[in-house]
Design an enzyme around this catalytic site. Structure first.
Site, PDB file in Angstrom:
ATOM      1  N   ASP A 318     -14.655  12.232   1.330  1.00 56.04           N
ATOM      2  CA  ASP A 318     -15.722  13.106   0.855  1.00 56.04           C
ATOM      3  C   ASP A 318     -15.472  13.598  -0.564  1.00 56.04           C
ATOM      4  O   ASP A 318     -16.341  13.523  -1.443  1.00 56.04           O
ATOM      5  CB  ASP A 318     -15.848  14.281   1.832  1.00 56.04           C
ATOM      6  N   LEU A 348     -20.618  16.078   2.842  1.00 50.74           N
ATOM      7  CA  LEU A 348     -20.935  14.668   3.061  1.00 50.74           C
ATOM      8  C   LEU A 348     -20.291  14.188   4.351  1.00 50.74           C
ATOM      9  O   LEU A 348     -20.888  13.433   5.121  1.00 50.74           O
ATOM     10  CB  LEU A 348     -20.453  13.824   1.877  1.00 50.74           C
ATOM     11  N   ASP A 349     -19.059  14.611   4.595  1.00 50.50           N
ATOM     12  CA  ASP A 349     -18.361  14.260   5.826  1.00 50.50           C
ATOM     13  C   ASP A 349     -19.129  14.741   7.051  1.00 50.50           C
ATOM     14  O   ASP A 349     -19.423  13.974   7.968  1.00 50.50           O
ATOM     15  CB  ASP A 349     -16.967  14.892   5.844  1.00 50.50           C
ATOM     16  N   HIS A 350     -19.416  16.029   7.083  1.00 53.00           N
ATOM     17  CA  HIS A 350     -20.030  16.588   8.272  1.00 53.00           C
ATOM     18  C   HIS A 350     -21.426  16.028   8.502  1.00 53.00           C
ATOM     19  O   HIS A 350     -21.776  15.652   9.636  1.00 53.00           O
ATOM     20  CB  HIS A 350     -20.065  18.115   8.177  1.00 53.00           C
TER      21      HIS A 350
END
Length: 447
Positions: A318, A348-350
């Site tokens: 991310d 962005l990850d989540h």
């Protein structure tokens, strides 16, 4: 904001061929940024929740409806920061991870949370393992040269760029979901939870992929995480991402390990993997291999960069994708800062994790209605492109965590404090049946 989120969720459902689901959006946003992070967060959680409600209806549950509270969503998007082990917060970054000024006036971010990535940085820069030494080496090179050298050495790095170069790269849909083969209709029996009885293989690590499988577990799926003793992890992060899962070790370099995974995949419903493109294919678990093994399997790939783009095989996280796609540069300019300014969370990850769960559940809906094997894909860079498309806002104030949304459980790891899973599917709150397991403690079998 609620109407924008509702429209985004309706669009996501339509894109993958799932009928609309009523969505209620409440609460106040709490992720301040010039980017519309709250919309991204709400829409990704809303899409996964709506798909779960739709699947539950398809298997005899109540009429599909979904609701999200934006304050709760915001807390979920910083779950690893609010997570505590025996009262202590996680130490999420290794000493050498971070942003470094470069010789051309630019910046580069180095990801050194894994020892082999740290060692690659030191090899590439011919420097000692101290932050001052690494900073001095970066200060002698252009940002892109540092990035390229570290990547060539097997490491992970991202040079700060504006959004313009990335905007010109080819790209696909935010969530790709395609039917990849024929197979029987697989209706799921009536159940008390949307994903009850669904078997999920989790071949992911760090944040995005584990969020996807953690979300499936919260809606009732049986999740078996496949790790290996030789594969590095971020210890505390494994715990925060480990709720609702059992954990086993398989060495896929060995014939025995591959045979065990084939046996599991043959009777699984979903397989989510976060390996770089081609890695699993080389071990005999490519898309066609899995389809032949189980013609009713739903597979989802979670990657850093978009599969259609020139960086498809590049290592990424991310924090690096925020640098390379221009997010950190635009945040820097907006704030008038002299260094990169990231999002207020690993957004962005989540978001990519919830979109991965959405793809998996949508594949199950289609499998129950028309059969076949289904393949989905999501990427951090695709999510970054989506976030960029949502426009800009003047950042508001952040929100303090709501203690009522934090629970605690006593485990062999100590007392774990964690954020409860967000979203409500047809009136049912998601929940995890299992506390994080001891890594590798389970047998590679379904229960």
């Amino acid at each position: 904001m609620g109407s924008v989120i509702e429209e985004s969720v309706a669009g996501l459902l339509g894109d993958v061929g799932i009928a609309a689901v009523p969505l209620e959006v409440t609460g106040k946003a709490g992720l301040p940024s010039v980017f519309r992070v709250d919309v991204m967060a709400g829409a990704s959680v809303g899409a996964a929740t709506a798909a779960a409600a739709r699947l539950w209806q398809a298997r005899g549950g109540p009429a599909a409806r979904a609701s999200i509270d934006l304050g709760h969503v915001g807390m979920a998007f910083v779950s690893e920061r609010l997570f505590k082990v025996a009262g202590s917060e996680l130490d999420l970054w290794a000493d050498l991870s971070g942003d470094y000024a470069t010789g051309d006036g630019g910046w580069v971010r180095l990801h050194c949370n894994f020892d082999h990535h740290r060692d690659a940085v030191l090899r590439a820069l011919l420097t000692a393992p101290t932050r001052d030494s690494v900073a001095a080496a970066c200060g002698l090179m252009p940002a892109v040269a540092v990035e390229e050298a570290v990547l060539a050495a097997g490491g992970a790095a991202g040079a700060l760029r504006t959004r313009s170069p990335w905007a010109g790269f080819p790209h696909g849909p935010l969530v790709r979901l395609t039917r990849t083969g024929e197979g029987p209709v697989v209706p799921l029996a009536p159940a008390a939870r949307p994903l009850e009885g669904v078997r999920v293989l989790d071949l992911t690590r760090v944040i995005a992929g584990p969020v996807a499988t953690r979300t499936l577990a919260a809606h009732g799926a049986q999740v078996l995480r496949i790790g290996a003793a030789h594969v590095p992890e971020v210890p505390g992060l494994v715990l925060d991402m480990g709720f609702g899962k059992r954990s086993c070790h398989l060495d896929l370099r060995s014939a025995e390990g591959r045979a065990a995974l084939r046996e599991l995949a043959a009777t699984a419903d979903v397989l989510i993997q976060g390996y770089r493109p081609g890695a699993l294919s080389g071990l005999g678990f490519g898309r066609d291999d899995l389809k032949a093994l189980n013609p009713s399997l739903v597979t989802v790939d979670v990657s850093a960069y978009e599969p259609e783009g020139p960086w498809a095989g590049r290592r990424g996280f991310d924090s690096l994708v925020q640098m390379t796609t221009g997010i950190a540069e635009e945040g820097m300019r907006f704030a008038g800062s002299d260094r990169p300014v990231p999002l207020p969370c690993q957004g962005l990850d989540h978001a990519t994790g919830y979109l991965g769960a959405f793809a998996a559940i949508s594949g199950l809906v289609h499998r129950a209605e028309s059969g076949g094997s289904w393949h989905g894909s999501v990427s951090l860079a695709g999510t970054a492109r989506w976030l960029d498309s949502l426009g800009r806002v003047t950042p508001g104030a952040g929100q303090d965590p709501d203690d009522d949304l934090i629970a605690a459980v006593n485990t062999p790891h100590g007392v774990l404090s964690f954020v409860l899973p967000p979203g409500t599917a047809s009136g049912l709150l998601p929940s995890w049946d299992l506390a994080p397991a001891i890594d590798g403690s389970a047998l590679p079998v379904w229960i």
